[in-house]
Structures are given as structure tokens and as C-alpha cells.
Design a protein around this motif. Structure first.
Motif, PDB file in Angstrom:
ATOM      1  N   LYS A   1       0.846  -1.189   0.000  1.00  0.00           N
ATOM      2  CA  LYS A   1       0.000   0.000   0.000  1.00  0.00           C
ATOM      3  C   LYS A   1       0.886   1.244   0.000  1.00  0.00           C
ATOM      4  CE  LYS A   1      -3.832   0.077   2.418  1.00  0.00           C
ATOM      5  NZ  LYS A   1      -4.817   0.268   3.522  1.00  0.00           N
ATOM      6  N   GLN A   2       0.742   2.064  -1.047  1.00  0.00           N
ATOM      7  CA  GLN A   2       1.567   3.249  -1.220  1.00  0.00           C
ATOM      8  C   GLN A   2       0.941   4.475  -0.580  1.00  0.00           C
ATOM      9  OE1 GLN A   2       4.525   3.397  -2.846  1.00  0.00           O
ATOM     10  NE2 GLN A   2       4.803   5.613  -2.636  1.00  0.00           N
ATOM     11  N   LEU A   3      -0.385   4.553  -0.639  1.00  0.00           N
ATOM     12  CA  LEU A   3      -1.072   5.765  -0.193  1.00  0.00           C
ATOM     13  C   LEU A   3      -2.470   5.406   0.266  1.00  0.00           C
ATOM     14  CD1 LEU A   3      -1.236   8.969  -0.139  1.00  0.00           C
ATOM     15  CD2 LEU A   3      -2.127   8.802  -2.473  1.00  0.00           C
ATOM     16  N   SER A   4      -2.890   6.025   1.350  1.00  0.00           N
ATOM     17  CA  SER A   4      -4.253   5.843   1.834  1.00  0.00           C
ATOM     18  C   SER A   4      -4.818   7.206   2.197  1.00  0.00           C
ATOM     19  CB  SER A   4      -4.272   4.912   3.051  1.00  0.00           C
ATOM     20  OG  SER A   4      -5.599   4.654   3.464  1.00  0.00           O
ATOM     21  N   VAL A   5      -5.897   7.576   1.513  1.00  0.00           N
ATOM     22  CA  VAL A   5      -6.564   8.856   1.770  1.00  0.00           C
ATOM     23  C   VAL A   5      -7.931   8.547   2.353  1.00  0.00           C
ATOM     24  CG1 VAL A   5      -7.433  10.984   0.764  1.00  0.00           C
ATOM     25  CG2 VAL A   5      -5.344   9.948  -0.144  1.00  0.00           C
ATOM     26  N   GLU A   6      -8.169   9.010   3.551  1.00  0.00           N
ATOM     27  CA  GLU A   6      -9.413   8.695   4.241  1.00  0.00           C
ATOM     28  C   GLU A   6     -10.374   9.873   4.223  1.00  0.00           C
ATOM     29  OE1 GLU A   6      -8.648   7.284   8.139  1.00  0.00           O
ATOM     30  OE2 GLU A   6      -7.370   5.625   7.485  1.00  0.00           O
ATOM     31  N   SER A   7     -11.586   9.585   3.875  1.00  0.00           N
ATOM     32  CA  SER A   7     -12.707  10.489   4.078  1.00  0.00           C
ATOM     33  C   SER A   7     -12.525  11.877   3.465  1.00  0.00           C
ATOM     34  CB  SER A   7     -12.982  10.641   5.586  1.00  0.00           C
ATOM     35  OG  SER A   7     -14.171  11.369   5.813  1.00  0.00           O
ATOM     36  N   ILE A   8     -12.625  11.926   2.106  1.00  0.00           N
ATOM     37  CA  ILE A   8     -12.729  13.224   1.423  1.00  0.00           C
ATOM     38  C   ILE A   8     -14.209  13.459   1.151  1.00  0.00           C
ATOM     39  CG2 ILE A   8     -11.954  14.641  -0.504  1.00  0.00           C
ATOM     40  CD1 ILE A   8      -9.683  12.746  -0.948  1.00  0.00           C
ATOM     41  N   LEU A   9     -14.753  14.478   1.753  1.00  0.00           N
ATOM     42  CA  LEU A   9     -16.186  14.735   1.652  1.00  0.00           C
ATOM     43  C   LEU A   9     -16.522  15.444   0.346  1.00  0.00           C
ATOM     44  CD1 LEU A   9     -18.911  14.544   3.124  1.00  0.00           C
ATOM     45  CD2 LEU A   9     -18.447  16.816   4.093  1.00  0.00           C
ATOM     46  N   GLY A  10     -17.599  14.979  -0.318  1.00  0.00           N
ATOM     47  CA  GLY A  10     -18.130  15.688  -1.478  1.00  0.00           C
ATOM     48  C   GLY A  10     -17.454  15.368  -2.788  1.00  0.00           C
ATOM     49  N   VAL A  11     -16.866  14.166  -2.928  1.00  0.00           N
ATOM     50  CA  VAL A  11     -16.247  13.789  -4.198  1.00  0.00           C
ATOM     51  C   VAL A  11     -16.815  12.449  -4.666  1.00  0.00           C
ATOM     52  CG1 VAL A  11     -14.126  15.065  -3.755  1.00  0.00           C
ATOM     53  CG2 VAL A  11     -14.284  12.675  -3.061  1.00  0.00           C
ATOM     54  N   GLU A  12     -16.750  12.226  -5.970  1.00  0.00           N
ATOM     55  CA  GLU A  12     -17.330  11.024  -6.565  1.00  0.00           C
ATOM     56  C   GLU A  12     -16.280   9.994  -6.966  1.00  0.00           C
ATOM     57  OE1 GLU A  12     -20.380  10.071  -6.906  1.00  0.00           O
ATOM     58  OE2 GLU A  12     -21.412  11.865  -6.206  1.00  0.00           O
TER      59      GLU A  12
ATOM     60  N   ASN B   1       3.029  16.206  -8.345  1.00  0.00           N
ATOM     61  CA  ASN B   1       3.602  15.956  -7.024  1.00  0.00           C
ATOM     62  C   ASN B   1       2.710  15.076  -6.161  1.00  0.00           C
ATOM     63  OD1 ASN B   1       5.936  17.678  -7.454  1.00  0.00           O
ATOM     64  ND2 ASN B   1       4.525  19.415  -7.301  1.00  0.00           N
ATOM     65  N   GLY B   2       2.005  14.148  -6.813  1.00  0.00           N
ATOM     66  CA  GLY B   2       1.155  13.233  -6.078  1.00  0.00           C
ATOM     67  C   GLY B   2      -0.241  13.760  -5.813  1.00  0.00           C
ATOM     68  N   GLU B   3      -0.555  14.982  -6.292  1.00  0.00           N
ATOM     69  CA  GLU B   3      -1.922  15.483  -6.158  1.00  0.00           C
ATOM     70  C   GLU B   3      -2.857  14.636  -7.014  1.00  0.00           C
ATOM     71  OE1 GLU B   3       0.545  19.435  -6.440  1.00  0.00           O
ATOM     72  OE2 GLU B   3       0.608  17.424  -7.324  1.00  0.00           O
ATOM     73  N   LEU B   4      -4.094  14.588  -6.612  1.00  0.00           N
ATOM     74  CA  LEU B   4      -5.070  13.715  -7.276  1.00  0.00           C
ATOM     75  C   LEU B   4      -6.218  14.551  -7.823  1.00  0.00           C
ATOM     76  CD1 LEU B   4      -5.912  10.752  -7.858  1.00  0.00           C
ATOM     77  CD2 LEU B   4      -7.044  10.749  -5.626  1.00  0.00           C
ATOM     78  N   PHE B   5      -6.429  14.475  -9.152  1.00  0.00           N
ATOM     79  CA  PHE B   5      -7.608  15.095  -9.748  1.00  0.00           C
ATOM     80  C   PHE B   5      -8.831  14.246  -9.409  1.00  0.00           C
ATOM     81  CE2 PHE B   5      -4.409  16.799 -12.789  1.00  0.00           C
ATOM     82  CZ  PHE B   5      -4.710  18.152 -12.683  1.00  0.00           C
ATOM     83  N   LEU B   6      -9.922  14.925  -9.004  1.00  0.00           N
ATOM     84  CA  LEU B   6     -11.152  14.237  -8.625  1.00  0.00           C
ATOM     85  C   LEU B   6     -12.347  14.936  -9.251  1.00  0.00           C
ATOM     86  CD1 LEU B   6     -10.305  14.032  -4.828  1.00  0.00           C
ATOM     87  CD2 LEU B   6     -10.425  12.043  -6.314  1.00  0.00           C
ATOM     88  N   GLU B   7     -13.421  14.181  -9.421  1.00  0.00           N
ATOM     89  CA  GLU B   7     -14.705  14.781  -9.784  1.00  0.00           C
ATOM     90  C   GLU B   7     -15.517  14.970  -8.511  1.00  0.00           C
ATOM     91  OE1 GLU B   7     -18.847  13.752 -12.185  1.00  0.00           O
ATOM     92  OE2 GLU B   7     -17.015  12.649 -12.682  1.00  0.00           O
ATOM     93  N   SER B   8     -15.985  16.189  -8.281  1.00  0.00           N
ATOM     94  CA  SER B   8     -16.740  16.464  -7.062  1.00  0.00           C
ATOM     95  C   SER B   8     -18.196  16.054  -7.230  1.00  0.00           C
ATOM     96  CB  SER B   8     -16.664  17.954  -6.710  1.00  0.00           C
ATOM     97  OG  SER B   8     -17.514  18.713  -7.549  1.00  0.00           O
ATOM     98  N   SER B   9     -18.910  16.020  -6.121  1.00  0.00           N
ATOM     99  CA  SER B   9     -20.339  15.694  -6.155  1.00  0.00           C
ATOM    100  C   SER B   9     -21.134  16.761  -6.893  1.00  0.00           C
ATOM    101  CB  SER B   9     -20.876  15.549  -4.729  1.00  0.00           C
ATOM    102  OG  SER B   9     -20.126  14.586  -4.023  1.00  0.00           O
ATOM    103  N   ASN B  10     -20.564  17.954  -7.050  1.00  0.00           N
ATOM    104  CA  ASN B  10     -21.204  19.042  -7.801  1.00  0.00           C
ATOM    105  C   ASN B  10     -20.770  19.060  -9.260  1.00  0.00           C
ATOM    106  OD1 ASN B  10     -22.526  20.001  -5.472  1.00  0.00           O
ATOM    107  ND2 ASN B  10     -20.708  21.165  -4.863  1.00  0.00           N
ATOM    108  N   GLN B  11     -20.140  17.965  -9.719  1.00  0.00           N
ATOM    109  CA  GLN B  11     -19.660  17.832 -11.101  1.00  0.00           C
ATOM    110  C   GLN B  11     -18.658  18.925 -11.469  1.00  0.00           C
ATOM    111  OE1 GLN B  11     -23.490  17.426 -10.843  1.00  0.00           O
ATOM    112  NE2 GLN B  11     -22.578  15.541 -10.078  1.00  0.00           N
TER     113      GLN B  11
END
Length: 392
Positions: free
Chosen positions: A307-318, A326-336
């Protein structure tokens, strides 16, 4: 009387000139082809093309291509946007790109890769047979020829591509496309006509510019279209036979292999799985199917799964869309909306780019001079429009 000015001409060593040119963008090198014949010839060599790509890769000179639907329904027109990676205008839409080759597809083509800066475009799950390779840096586009692989007799016209992969064989300097093609035909039974189906696996070689049939591995395969799943000469996809596992394809030896999924502590009925290239290693990211309070676990294969990375509980993303520099993660939010999460400081940044739900796809690629032996974007009527004044 003023002394006469003496003009001097400084001659730089050829190797130093080439080292300087290797640091330039493809757009500049394309213009400089006309400066002199030695430059033009140098830009065509395998050595220069490879070293230019490696320099860009080493310095993380990434570009961003964004696919989405900007309408109110999933069936509205999908299109591509080039996003700025400049520090002063990070992730702003620079231009929109229209690909008329795929204009009859409601959802636009799926993107596979990148692989050495090249993208593969195809109609995953659809009934079309168009597959194309695209180098958005030198703006070369190649529509792949139709397959001449022999089909089983009695087929219906309806076919579908249910898995597609794209990679590179370094030993032969060849880009290859592998696809699972499902064909449907009818059988006369006592109770009437029933549709049946069969699957063939086809392999395209850019060097040979042709398709051939290869042995079917006997599993149902599902390609990942969210992330690049080409890693060091292999492409990977999720496959199902009796149990879930990973199916890989060796681009050099043209053989299928299977391997186990990491023991991530859940089931694929509860979690989504995406495969990706993570710093030159195979990565697998898992996230829950339900809820908008998402967690993300990244596992990496380096001899064994860890396991390289564990991100817990990001609210409001799909769902995840891909990693940034630099390891940042693009996400789609619940508001599209497109958002960027920095796990090092647990910060979620809204980038102000909207799309209809689950139509976002983001591709980070490195500039490449690799030729496709295709045609220019202008010849294929591909349209790029500046995005000044347009809303994100």
C-alpha cells in the motif's frame, strides 16, 4: 573618426546546439525544421526523438487534455479541451478541440494511453470500428486501417469493442493496439432465433500498419479508461474468469499473462478498481462504489503488492480522474466540478471547471516527436479554437 565596428560570428559546437534544441517544445522544433537541413534531419532521428522525450519526462513537462460533456445530459455533445499548465493560469481552458473523425459518436471516443506522448482513441463498447492514434504535440493523426482478420461465418453486422489497450514495444520501436472484439450471430433453434456471440483478439502494429489475430486468453477483460495502464512494456486490465484478477499483455512477446489483485480488504462488489502507471510501476487504486464521503487506497506492485497511499474520508467527491506532478489527485466532485486534492496537506482545491456527471476524463501527457506516418490535424479537419472569453 569612429573606429569601424567589427562583426564577429560565434560558432557553437554542434553537440551543444543539439543539447539546447532538446530542451525546446515540439511547437518550436516544428518551426525550426526550416532553419537548415542538418536540423531537419536531426529532429527525425530515433536518438533525438527518444532523448527529447526523456528530457521532458525527467523534468515533468506535462500537458493536460480534458474530455467532458458541458450540457445538461449525458447525451449532449462531448468535446476536448487543452488545459493550461502555466503557473499563472494553472488549469484554465486554453482551447477546445473538435475531432470530426468521431463526430457520429454521442459520447466521443475513449482515450487510451498516453504512451510516449501518443494517445489512442477508440469507440469502446460501441458499434463503430474507428480507432486512431494521435500525437497532440506535433499534431499528427492516424486513422488505423480496417481489420482484415477473418470473421466466423453467419455474423450479424453488429460488433462491439469491449476492451482496448495501447502500448509500445521498445525492442522493435513499435506502437501496438490490442482489442477484444465481440461479434454477434443468430442461431436457429426450435424455439426461434436467438442471438449468440463470440470474441476475437486483434493486434495492430504501427510499423506493419496492419491487424492480426492473436490467441484469445479465455477471460472477459475490462480496460481502464481513467488512467494510463501501460507500464514498462506491458498493458494491464481487470479481467474476470472464475475470480477477478489482472490480465497483462507483453508488447514485445505478444503474450497474455495473469496476476493476482492486492488483498485490499474488500470486494469488487463494494469497490471500484482502476489500474495505472505510478512512477514506472503498476498501481491499483480502490475506492467505494457508494457514498460521497470517499476514501482512496493506492497499491503498487514492486515484486509484491504494497500500500503506497491511503486517503481517508474526502467529503463531497465522486471518483478519481488521475494523478498530477507531485502526487496530487484530480477528482470529480459531487457538484460535477474538477477538483485537485493534495494529500500532503489534506487540501481540496476547486478548479472551476464544470461537466455533466461522470463525463470527465483527464489525460496528462509528455510532449513527443514520435511520428505516426499519418496526416496533419489540418488534413483531418481537426479544429482547435482559442477559449478566450469562454466559461470553464
Amino acid at each position: 573618426m569612429m573606429p569601424e565596428l567589427i562583426k564577429t560570428r560565434i560558432e557553437l559546437p554542434e553537440m551543444l546546439v543539439l543539447e539546447i534544441l532538446l530542451k525546446l517544445h515540439v511547437k518550436s522544433l516544428t518551426r525550426f525544421r526550416c532553419v537548415c537541413k542538418p536540423w531537419y534531419s536531426s529532429f527525425e532521428t530515433h536518438h533525438f526523438i527518444t532523448k527529447h522525450y526523456q528530457n521532458n519526462l525527467k523534468n515533468s513537462n506535462l500537458n493536460l487534455l480534458f474530455k467532458r460533456c458541458h450540457g445538461d445530459t449525458r447525451d449532449d455533445i462531448h468535446y476536448f479541451s487543452q488545459l493550461s499548465t502555466d503557473k499563472d493560469q494553472n488549469f484554465r481552458v486554453k482551447q477546445t478541440i473538435h475531432l470530426p473523425v468521431f463526430e457520429n459518436l454521442v459520447h466521443a471516443p475513449s482515450i487510451y494511453g498516453p504512451c510516449k506522448g501518443i494517445l489512442c482513441l477508440g469507440d469502446l463498447g460501441g458499434i463503430g470500428n474507428n480507432v486512431a492514434l494521435w500525437n497532440p504535440s506535433n499534431r499528427e493523426f492516424k486513422i488505423l486501417p480496417q481489420s482484415k482478420v477473418q470473421r466466423p461465418p453467419g455474423l450479424l453486422e453488429f460488433t462491439s469493442i469491449n476492451c482496448l489497450g495501447f502500448g509500445y514495444a521498445s525492442q522493435t520501436d513499435d506502437f501496438k493496439v490490442v482489442r477484444f472484439v465481440t461479434y454477434y450471430f443468430e442461431e436457429n433453434l426450435d424455439e426461434g432465433l436467438l442471438a449468440d456471440w463470440t470474441t476475437q483478439v486483434e493486434l495492430y502494429s504501427l510499423k506493419n500498419d496492419s491487424w492480426k489475430e492473436i490467441p484469445f486468453p479465455g477471460v472477459h477483460a475490462f480496460a481502464s479508461t481513467l488512467f494510463n495502464n501501460y507500464v514498462n512494456g506491458f498493458i494491464y486490465c481487470h479481467a474476470v474468469a472464475v475470480v477477478h484478477h489482472i490480465l497483462s499483455f507483453d508488447m514485445v512477446n505478444e503474450k497474455f499473462l495473469t496476476s493476482q489483485l492486492p488483498e485490499f480488504g474488500g470486494t469488487l462488489e463494494q469497490y471500484y478498481l482502476e489500474l495505472l502507471d505510478f512512477n514506472g510501476l503498476l498501481g491499483a487504486i480502490f475506492y467505494p462504489r457508494e457514498g460521497t464521503d470517499k476514501s482512496f487506497d493506492l497499491w503498487v506492485m514492486n515484486g509484491s503488492w504494497t500500500k503506497q497511499l491511503s486517503v481517508e474520508s474526502i467529503l463531497g467527491v465522486e471518483r478519481p480522474l488521475g494523478f498530477w506532478k507531485n502526487g496530487e489527485l484530480f477528482l470529480e466532485s459531487s457538484n460535477q466540478e474538477l477538483v485537485l486534492f493534495d494529500p500532503s496537506i489534506q487540501e481540496l482545491r476547486n478548479l472551476g471547471i464544470h461537466a455533466y456527471k461522470e463525463t470527465m476524463h483527464i489525460t496528462a501527457y509528455v510532449e513527443s516527436l514520435d511520428p505516426l506516418n499519418g496526416r496533419s490535424e489540418n488534413e483531418e479537419c481537426i479544429i482547435r479554437r482559442p477559449a478566450e472569453g469562454e466559461s470553464n
